[in-house]
Design a protein around this motif. Sequence first.
Motif, PDB file in Angstrom:
ATOM      1  N   MET A 109       0.821  -1.213   0.000  1.00 39.48           N
ATOM      2  CA  MET A 109       0.000   0.000   0.000  1.00 39.48           C
ATOM      3  C   MET A 109       0.856   1.265   0.000  1.00 39.48           C
ATOM      4  O   MET A 109       0.702   2.148   0.833  1.00 39.48           O
ATOM      5  CB  MET A 109      -0.980   0.024   1.162  1.00 39.48           C
ATOM      6  CG  MET A 109      -2.090  -0.947   0.944  1.00 39.48           C
ATOM      7  SD  MET A 109      -3.510  -0.805   2.006  1.00 39.48           S
ATOM      8  CE  MET A 109      -3.384   0.735   2.778  1.00 39.48           C
ATOM      9  N   PHE A 154      -8.049  -6.103   2.900  1.00 46.03           N
ATOM     10  CA  PHE A 154      -7.100  -5.433   3.786  1.00 46.03           C
ATOM     11  C   PHE A 154      -6.597  -6.433   4.812  1.00 46.03           C
ATOM     12  O   PHE A 154      -7.357  -7.244   5.324  1.00 46.03           O
ATOM     13  CB  PHE A 154      -7.759  -4.249   4.494  1.00 46.03           C
ATOM     14  CG  PHE A 154      -7.954  -3.077   3.593  1.00 46.03           C
ATOM     15  CD1 PHE A 154      -6.943  -2.152   3.406  1.00 46.03           C
ATOM     16  CD2 PHE A 154      -9.156  -2.891   2.920  1.00 46.03           C
ATOM     17  CE1 PHE A 154      -7.114  -1.061   2.569  1.00 46.03           C
ATOM     18  CE2 PHE A 154      -9.338  -1.802   2.086  1.00 46.03           C
ATOM     19  CZ  PHE A 154      -8.310  -0.893   1.906  1.00 46.03           C
ATOM     20  N   CYS A 165      -2.556  -4.939   1.608  1.00 45.51           N
ATOM     21  CA  CYS A 165      -3.783  -5.042   0.827  1.00 45.51           C
ATOM     22  C   CYS A 165      -3.565  -6.071  -0.280  1.00 45.51           C
ATOM     23  O   CYS A 165      -2.464  -6.184  -0.819  1.00 45.51           O
ATOM     24  CB  CYS A 165      -4.104  -3.674   0.235  1.00 45.51           C
ATOM     25  SG  CYS A 165      -5.610  -3.642  -0.725  1.00 45.51           S
ATOM     26  N   SER A 223     -12.478  -7.889   3.466  1.00 43.74           N
ATOM     27  CA  SER A 223     -12.589  -7.416   2.085  1.00 43.74           C
ATOM     28  C   SER A 223     -13.639  -6.325   1.969  1.00 43.74           C
ATOM     29  O   SER A 223     -14.670  -6.362   2.655  1.00 43.74           O
ATOM     30  CB  SER A 223     -12.955  -8.576   1.157  1.00 43.74           C
ATOM     31  OG  SER A 223     -11.910  -9.518   1.157  1.00 43.74           O
ATOM     32  N   LEU A 230     -11.762   1.120   4.201  1.00 44.71           N
ATOM     33  CA  LEU A 230     -11.751   0.114   5.262  1.00 44.71           C
ATOM     34  C   LEU A 230     -12.489   0.668   6.484  1.00 44.71           C
ATOM     35  O   LEU A 230     -12.014   1.617   7.108  1.00 44.71           O
ATOM     36  CB  LEU A 230     -10.314  -0.239   5.629  1.00 44.71           C
ATOM     37  CG  LEU A 230     -10.120  -1.185   6.806  1.00 44.71           C
ATOM     38  CD1 LEU A 230     -10.695  -2.560   6.482  1.00 44.71           C
ATOM     39  CD2 LEU A 230      -8.659  -1.279   7.186  1.00 44.71           C
ATOM     40  N   TRP A 277     -10.924  -5.238  -2.521  1.00 45.82           N
ATOM     41  CA  TRP A 277      -9.600  -5.263  -1.925  1.00 45.82           C
ATOM     42  C   TRP A 277      -9.711  -5.941  -0.563  1.00 45.82           C
ATOM     43  O   TRP A 277     -10.635  -5.665   0.206  1.00 45.82           O
ATOM     44  CB  TRP A 277      -9.058  -3.860  -1.712  1.00 45.82           C
ATOM     45  CG  TRP A 277      -8.670  -3.133  -2.969  1.00 45.82           C
ATOM     46  CD1 TRP A 277      -8.835  -3.556  -4.258  1.00 45.82           C
ATOM     47  CD2 TRP A 277      -8.044  -1.861  -3.040  1.00 45.82           C
ATOM     48  NE1 TRP A 277      -8.354  -2.616  -5.122  1.00 45.82           N
ATOM     49  CE2 TRP A 277      -7.858  -1.556  -4.403  1.00 45.82           C
ATOM     50  CE3 TRP A 277      -7.624  -0.945  -2.098  1.00 45.82           C
ATOM     51  CZ2 TRP A 277      -7.272  -0.373  -4.828  1.00 45.82           C
ATOM     52  CZ3 TRP A 277      -7.035   0.225  -2.521  1.00 45.82           C
ATOM     53  CH2 TRP A 277      -6.858   0.504  -3.868  1.00 45.82           C
ATOM     54  N   ARG A 330      -8.166 -10.059   8.428  1.00 47.65           N
ATOM     55  CA  ARG A 330      -8.324  -9.829   6.986  1.00 47.65           C
ATOM     56  C   ARG A 330      -9.790  -9.517   6.757  1.00 47.65           C
ATOM     57  O   ARG A 330     -10.657 -10.201   7.284  1.00 47.65           O
ATOM     58  CB  ARG A 330      -8.005 -11.092   6.175  1.00 47.65           C
ATOM     59  CG  ARG A 330      -6.556 -11.350   5.964  1.00 47.65           C
ATOM     60  CD  ARG A 330      -6.394 -12.653   5.177  1.00 47.65           C
ATOM     61  NE  ARG A 330      -5.017 -12.811   4.787  1.00 47.65           N
ATOM     62  CZ  ARG A 330      -4.609 -13.101   3.582  1.00 47.65           C
ATOM     63  NH1 ARG A 330      -5.479 -13.309   2.606  1.00 47.65           N
ATOM     64  NH2 ARG A 330      -3.331 -13.213   3.315  1.00 47.65           N
TER      65      ARG A 330
END
Length: 186
Positions: free
Chosen positions: A82, A121, A112, A145, A182, A119, A143
């Motif tokens: 990132m 994260f 990411c 998405s 996020l 995506w 994690r």
Amino acid sequence: MTKYLLAATIGVLFILPVTAQSWIPVDKSPMDQIYYPVDYPSKKIRGTSEPLRMRVIYSRPARNNRKIFNSDIVPYGKVWRMGANEATEIQFFTAATIGGKKILPGRYTLYCIPTEKEWTFVVNKDTDAWGAFNYDAAKDVVRTSVPVEALKDPIEFLTIDFEKSGSTVNLAIEWDQKKASLPINF
């Protein structure tokens, strides 16, 4: 005469190290940081009552008319730091919740895994990492998405910002014509 010669010699000896220094060149991807609440250091001086929640430190590469996503720069389906240089770091000063999982205060690396539509994260315990070369999934804390948004106008420099939405703070990442947010709760 000897005094002048001695003084000139000493003067030259002091100048030589200064002119012989070699400096590290200026980085093309400067490091930046952002706080939540946004502009916290300035607000702290003015007496803000809102506590410091988090800080993100990252390097800001430029687009430079290059194809960014699904390219050698940011390949789809692979772990991305990132930014450029060191992997992006996120520090929580209070407990937070991401993707339904509680994150304790501390420093983490934020990675990411981008794809065309979403995506993922990754908050990882390993810190002070260069790139994602030694990424270790066993050290993942969480994690989650999120969908990707298309932007009308391209963003030249990778930009990380915070957007408040009710009780949620969205960590928004924008670059080229992509944006992903996020959600983080405190």
